[in-house]
Scaffold this active site. Sequence first.
Site, short mmCIF file in Angstrom:
data_model
loop_
_atom_site.label_atom_id
_atom_site.label_comp_id
_atom_site.label_asym_id
_atom_site.label_seq_id
_atom_site.Cartn_x
_atom_site.Cartn_y
_atom_site.Cartn_z
CB SER A 65 -0.90 0.02 1.24
OG SER A 65 -1.54 -1.21 1.37
CG ASN A 77 1.43 -6.98 -13.56
OD1 ASN A 77 1.65 -6.23 -12.61
ND2 ASN A 77 1.96 -8.18 -13.65
CG ASP A 83 1.29 -18.90 -14.73
OD1 ASP A 83 0.07 -18.86 -14.54
OD2 ASP A 83 1.89 -18.12 -15.49
O1 LIG Z 1 4.08 -9.57 -12.26
C1 LIG Z 1 4.50 -10.62 -12.78
C2 LIG Z 1 3.71 -11.39 -13.62
C3 LIG Z 1 4.26 -12.54 -14.17
N1 LIG Z 1 5.54 -12.91 -13.87
C4 LIG Z 1 6.08 -14.16 -14.42
C5 LIG Z 1 5.47 -15.38 -13.73
C6 LIG Z 1 4.42 -15.85 -14.68
O2 LIG Z 1 4.20 -17.24 -14.55
C7 LIG Z 1 5.03 -15.46 -16.01
C8 LIG Z 1 4.01 -15.25 -17.09
O3 LIG Z 1 3.07 -14.33 -16.65
P1 LIG Z 1 1.76 -13.99 -17.50
O4 LIG Z 1 1.18 -15.23 -18.07
O5 LIG Z 1 0.89 -13.11 -16.66
O6 LIG Z 1 2.42 -13.08 -18.63
P2 LIG Z 1 2.20 -13.02 -20.20
O7 LIG Z 1 2.41 -11.62 -20.57
O8 LIG Z 1 0.90 -13.67 -20.59
O9 LIG Z 1 3.47 -13.87 -20.67
P3 LIG Z 1 3.59 -15.37 -21.22
O10 LIG Z 1 3.36 -15.25 -22.68
O11 LIG Z 1 4.98 -15.77 -20.86
O12 LIG Z 1 2.53 -16.20 -20.51
O13 LIG Z 1 5.75 -14.25 -15.78
C9 LIG Z 1 6.31 -12.15 -13.03
O14 LIG Z 1 7.47 -12.47 -12.72
N2 LIG Z 1 5.77 -11.04 -12.51
#
Ligand SMILES: O=c1ccn([C@H]2C[C@H](O)[C@@H](COP(=O)(O)OP(=O)(O)OP(=O)(O)O)O2)c(=O)[nH]1
Length: 145
Positions: A65, A77, A83
């Site tokens: 906060s 984000n 995951d």
């Molecule tokens: O704030 C975050 C969000 C995600 N991750 C890492 C862990 C997560 O498992 C991976 C993928 O996150 P996400 O699926 O939200 O991202 P994306 O933009 O959809 O990437 P991808 O194509 O790799 O799934 O990135 C972080 O380190 N910090």
Amino acid sequence: MEEKIKIKYHVKELEKLCYIDGKSDWIDLRVAEEVKMKAGEFRLISMGISVELPKGYEMWVLPRSSAFKNFGILQTNAMGVIDESFCGDDDIIHMPILAMRDTEIHVNDRIGQFRIMPHQPEVHFVEVEHLNNMNRGGFGTTGKA
Ligand SMILES: O=c1ccn([C@H]2C[C@H](O)[C@@H](COP(=O)(O)OP(=O)(O)OP(=O)(O)O)O2)c(=O)[nH]1
């Protein structure tokens, strides 16, 4: 119920994560690098850890906060989802950060917090023409006050 999180620290100066029972069960995340940002700059900031979550769980990462008040930063984000499959040695948790003013963040400053949550149940989509329910309305339809 107790669960174990396997954790690998990538920076030796980084203080170990700590679960403090009683005040909040969210666990603070510390920055693992020296950061200098200009107003309007975006970067991924390393938390310096990789984890193997317990089976069936994901991790939710949010800002503390006080992060905006102390450092002038926003998490772009809004909430990060780590995951269960993000569990390799080089899968290092980062926070995507936008600086709203010139700022400095130092190693071990706490800008984020996390908790682990069970996955949602497996879902299947059933396509229909009508849902056959009353419309509720949203975005303030129940009034302002
Ligand atoms: O704030 C975050 C969000 C995600 N991750 C890492 C862990 C997560 O498992 C991976 C993928 O996150 P996400 O699926 O939200 O991202 P994306 O933009 O959809 O990437 P991808 O194509 O790799 O799934 O990135 C972080 O380190 N910090």
